[in-house]
Design a protein around this motif. Structure first.
Motif, PDB file in Angstrom:
ATOM      1  N   VAL A 169       0.821  -1.213   0.000  1.00  0.00           N
ATOM      2  CA  VAL A 169       0.000   0.000   0.000  1.00  0.00           C
ATOM      3  C   VAL A 169       0.855   1.263   0.000  1.00  0.00           C
ATOM      4  N   GLY A 170       2.086   1.156   0.527  1.00  0.00           N
ATOM      5  CA  GLY A 170       2.978   2.316   0.570  1.00  0.00           C
ATOM      6  C   GLY A 170       2.850   3.148   1.820  1.00  0.00           C
ATOM      7  N   CYS A 194       0.051   8.294   5.600  1.00  0.00           N
ATOM      8  CA  CYS A 194      -0.471   7.853   4.312  1.00  0.00           C
ATOM      9  C   CYS A 194      -1.074   9.034   3.557  1.00  0.00           C
ATOM     10  N   THR A 195      -1.297   8.845   2.269  1.00  0.00           N
ATOM     11  CA  THR A 195      -1.998   9.837   1.455  1.00  0.00           C
ATOM     12  C   THR A 195      -3.493   9.556   1.521  1.00  0.00           C
ATOM     13  N   ARG A 226      -7.661   2.899   1.059  1.00  0.00           N
ATOM     14  CA  ARG A 226      -7.325   1.473   0.942  1.00  0.00           C
ATOM     15  C   ARG A 226      -7.159   0.837   2.325  1.00  0.00           C
ATOM     16  N   MET A 227      -6.503   1.561   3.229  1.00  0.00           N
ATOM     17  CA  MET A 227      -6.326   1.034   4.585  1.00  0.00           C
ATOM     18  C   MET A 227      -7.665   0.947   5.319  1.00  0.00           C
ATOM     19  N   ASN A 228      -8.552   1.870   5.009  1.00  0.00           N
ATOM     20  CA  ASN A 228      -9.866   1.838   5.637  1.00  0.00           C
ATOM     21  C   ASN A 228     -10.631   0.576   5.254  1.00  0.00           C
ATOM     22  N   VAL A 229     -10.484   0.157   4.014  1.00  0.00           N
ATOM     23  CA  VAL A 229     -11.134  -1.076   3.559  1.00  0.00           C
ATOM     24  C   VAL A 229     -10.551  -2.285   4.288  1.00  0.00           C
ATOM     25  N   LEU A 230      -9.218  -2.258   4.484  1.00  0.00           N
ATOM     26  CA  LEU A 230      -8.560  -3.391   5.139  1.00  0.00           C
ATOM     27  C   LEU A 230      -8.862  -3.458   6.636  1.00  0.00           C
ATOM     28  N   ASP A 284     -16.472  -1.655   9.004  1.00  0.00           N
ATOM     29  CA  ASP A 284     -17.673  -0.893   9.354  1.00  0.00           C
ATOM     30  C   ASP A 284     -17.510   0.601   9.105  1.00  0.00           C
ATOM     31  N   LYS A 285     -16.364   0.988   8.487  1.00  0.00           N
ATOM     32  CA  LYS A 285     -16.117   2.368   8.056  1.00  0.00           C
ATOM     33  C   LYS A 285     -16.021   3.359   9.209  1.00  0.00           C
TER      34      LYS A 285
END
Length: 747
Positions: free
Chosen positions: A617-618, A650-651, A657-661, A665-666
């Motif tokens: 993911v970087g 992170c950007t 992307r990290m939120n999805v991982l 439940d967001k």
């Protein structure tokens, strides 16, 4: 063929059956305590249908006693003496009404059923305490935790916990004498108060300080061992003092509850408590004989009705008298109309000591099961009951009740004389207990130890050491309560000089008595009296110097007592100072905080190396916050657990992307940092200590608790450089780390 010890097979049976039954009860949304009781009934020798049986019931009961210790220890961790003091008179009054009222109801009901005297006493004790675990879980399930009456319920539960522990001590004394002796009971209460004061003062002075000095070594494993060791040490001391093991466990839990490690210890102890607690409740179920329940259905129904009606009435009355409105009082009373785990413990103590009938135990457990089933319905129905009563109240009575509630709530102020008198009594009791403890320790341990070493003047030496330890507290006993504003105001009024001098004479006489009591083992009574008088004069002459010595002890006590609040205020101050623009880097990077949910199954339990977020993911994980544990910066082998707070550079796109991982439940958390992190720009100059060193050799990870997240060289930007990158003059290095350390990284 090898044979397993019976204890192993018994535990396998207990935990196996308990796991199956509790899964079923969880599916049916029933209290797990009832599931454990049912599991115990199924494997009980009294239950003939289920073939597998427990072989060594005695061993299982010993494990159950360990379960009681962990239950009380965990309860103490949730308890706080300061929390009790902050509850005010409302919760204390309501709990007091409940304890006295239900004890009387239980005793009279036992008499009505023609039960023996001790059965009546234990029945009254069993009916006084509600179930904290069931009520808290019920309020959570019903969404009532934030309601006004819920706070009063929680306050009453805190007071009930203390009453329950006192009941266990008093009943233990009662069982020993098997009769009501007011003098012996009074001495037991005084003895309990004495040891509570000594343990509380000594524990607050020592335990937080020891944990603070050892904080760098307290991993989860070591902290758990230290906490359990302290628990069992206090259990031993409590037993040696003639009290129950449960009291010792509760006291140590309440002492640790005042430390900054409380949440962490509680988190570590929960699995151990749940394991041994399950064994305890299963062992309770094993003692239930269904035939006894069938033969005693009438007492069971009568006692259940007494609990539901009696508790609802006396708690409502107590809550209303203490100044709460009628609605709040009724909701509180009906929410607490049940009995639970403490009733099991009290009844089991009576059965084990063989002072009550064996039938009492299954009766109490059955009543508890029935009231636990009824309790949620009572809580939900309390508002309707209030509306029904309110509609039938005349306007005159409604006005009277509302006026009383307002006046009782407004009655807060006390006169200066009441304040001084109250402070005088508390001061006298507390410092008398401390001085007596010093005398007992010196005479019992220090003096024999010095004599055993061969000192010719062992007693004299121990007397000098004891007096040196006593003097600051004797000063506090005589003078401390006069260092308050109410006392100063009273002293300006001539009419109070007489009572003030009476208090002074009482305090000085008490101090003189303690000195004589201490020295009579070494000197004659006359010499002890002269020494005492001289010592009192010295205390009065050097009172300012003694005050400084005492103040040091009191300052440490106050700081240790308020350590958790001080730490929380510090964290809040840091959070407030850190609420600023999150743009920290020229690459649209910012610091974002994620909380790992229990649903993130693809992440939980894996190391950072296995997850490869930096490569895939970087992003850079610069800190992990796990309860009160802070990992800065995390190593590649560090694992991710549910509830972890990850601080990630992170950007915006990487954040999504990290939120999805991490957050299916967001629920993304922002600005929830507890340690100030900073992304700092550092230019490598000709005299920089990092010039021509690799990132690894620069030791930035340890010096700043940070990571090199980017480097600019000749107009080019390099994200996430490898550890073998060599710094050159003119490099612009971006470091994410702890602000206080990063500011001095080149020192």
């Amino acid at each position: 063929m090898n044979h397993l010890p019976h204890l192993i097979t018994d535990l396998a049976l207990i935990l196996g059956v308990a796991s199956v039954i509790t899964v079923i009860f969880k599916r049916l949304q029933l209290p797990l305590i009832l599931g454990y009781l049912v599991a115990g009934i199924l494997i009980s020798p009294n239950f003939k249908i289920f073939p597998p049986k427990v072989y060594e019931i005695t061993d299982v009961q010993i494990w159950g006693e360990i379960g009681v210790i962990f239950l009380l220890f965990s309860l103490g961790l949730e308890f706080s003496f300061k929390k009790l003091a902050k509850m005010g008179g409302s919760a204390t009054t309501a709990a007091g009404f409940e304890a006295v009222g239900m004890a009387v109801v239980g005793y009279m009901l036992g008499k009505l059923l023609n039960w023996p005297f001790m059965d009546c006493i234990f029945l009254g004790a069993c009916l006084t305490i509600s179930s904290s675990s069931v009520i808290v879980k019920s309020f959570s399930d019903l969404g009532l935790k934030q309601r006004n009456f819920a706070q009063l319920v929680y306050g009453i539960l805190v007071v009930e916990d203390l009453i329950a522990v006192v009941l266990l001590v008093l009943l233990g004394t009662f069982v020993a004498s098997n009769s009501f002796d007011a003098g012996e009971l009074g001495m037991s209460i005084l003895k309990l108060v004495f040891f509570l004061i000594v343990w509380f003062v000594g524990g607050i002075l020592l335990i937080p300080t020891l944990l603070k000095r050892a904080k760098n070594f307290l991993t989860d494993e070591i902290l758990l061992i230290v906490a359990v060791a302290m628990c069992f040490l206090m259990v031993y001391l409590s037993s040696q003092a003639g009290f129950s093991a449960a009291l010792g466990a509760f006291i140590m839990g309440s002492l640790l509850a005042e430390t900054t490690k409380a949440e962490r210890i509680e988190h570590l102890v929960i699995p151990v408590r749940d394991l041994f607690g399950a064994i305890f409740f299963v062992s309770v179920g094993m003692l239930i004989d269904l035939n006894v329940i069938k033969d005693h259905w009438l007492p069971i129904l009568l006692i259940t009705a007494a609990v539901v009606i009696g508790k609802s009435f006396v708690i409502t009355l107590g809550a209303f008298i203490s100044g709460n409105g009628l609605r709040t009082s009724i909701q509180t009373g009906m929410s607490l109309a049940l009995i639970g785990e403490f009733s099991f413990i009290i009844a089991s103590m009576g059965v084990k000591q063989k002072v009550v009938s064996e039938e009492l135990y299954p009766i109490i457990i059955t009543v508890s099961a029935l009231t636990i089933f009824i309790a949620p319905w009572l809580t939900i129905s309390s508002t309707r009951i209030y509306n029904w009563i309110n509609k039938r109240l005349s306007a005159k009575w409604e006005t009277r009740l509302n006026r009383y509630s307002v006046e009782a709530t407004a009655l807060r102020a006390v006169s200066d004389w009441n304040h001084v008198l109250k402070f005088f009594l508390i001061n006298t009791v507390v410092f008398s207990a401390i001085v007596i403890a010093i005398i007992a320790i010196t005479n019992t341990y220090i003096s024999p130890w010095l004599e055993g070493l061969g000192y010719n003047f062992g007693r004299v030496t121990s007397a000098i050491l004891g007096l040196m330890a006593m003097v600051p507290f004797l000063w506090a006993l005589i003078i401390r309560n006069e260092k308050t504003e109410p006392f100063a105001r009273l002293y300006t009024q001539q009419k109070y000089h007489g009572p003030i001098w009476i208090m002074r004479i009482i305090k000085m006489a008490l101090a003189l008595f303690f000195i004589i009591l201490f020295l009579q083992n070494v000197y004659s009574l006359d010499i002890a009296l002269y020494v005492g008088i001289v010592l009192l004069v010295v205390i009065l002459i050097f009172r300012k110097r003694l005050q400084k010595t005492y103040d040091k002890v009191e300052d440490r006590f106050v700081k240790n007592l308020n350590n958790r609040e001080i730490e929380q205020q510090r964290i809040l101050a840091e959070l407030d100072a850190q609420r600023r623009d999150q743009t920290l880097a020229p690459w649209d990077a910012h610091l974002t905080t994620f909380e790992v949910s229990a649903e993130a199954v693809n992440v939980i339990g894996k190391t950072l190396e296995e997850l490869q977020w930096r490569e895939r993911v970087g992003v850079n994980v610069v800190m992990i916050k796990r309860g009160v544990i802070t990992i800065i910066p995390p190593e590649r082998q560090d694992r991710i657990y549910p509830g972890d707070k990850l601080f990630i550079i992170c950007t915006d796109s990487q954040e999504r992307r990290m939120n999805v991982l991490l957050r299916p439940d967001k629920k993304l958390l922002k600005n929830n940092r507890q340690i100030e992190m900073k992304l700092e720009q550092l230019v490598i100059t000709a005299d920089s200590p990092f010039l021509y060193k690799t990132i690894r050799e620069s030791d930035i990870r340890d010096k700043a608790h940070g990571l090199v997240v980017g480097i600019e060289r000749n107009g080019q930007r390099f994200l996430n450089p490898e550890s073998n990158w060599v710094f050159e003059e003119g490099d612009v290095v971006w470091i994410a780390g702890e602000k206080k350390l990063i500011e001095h990284i080149e020192d």
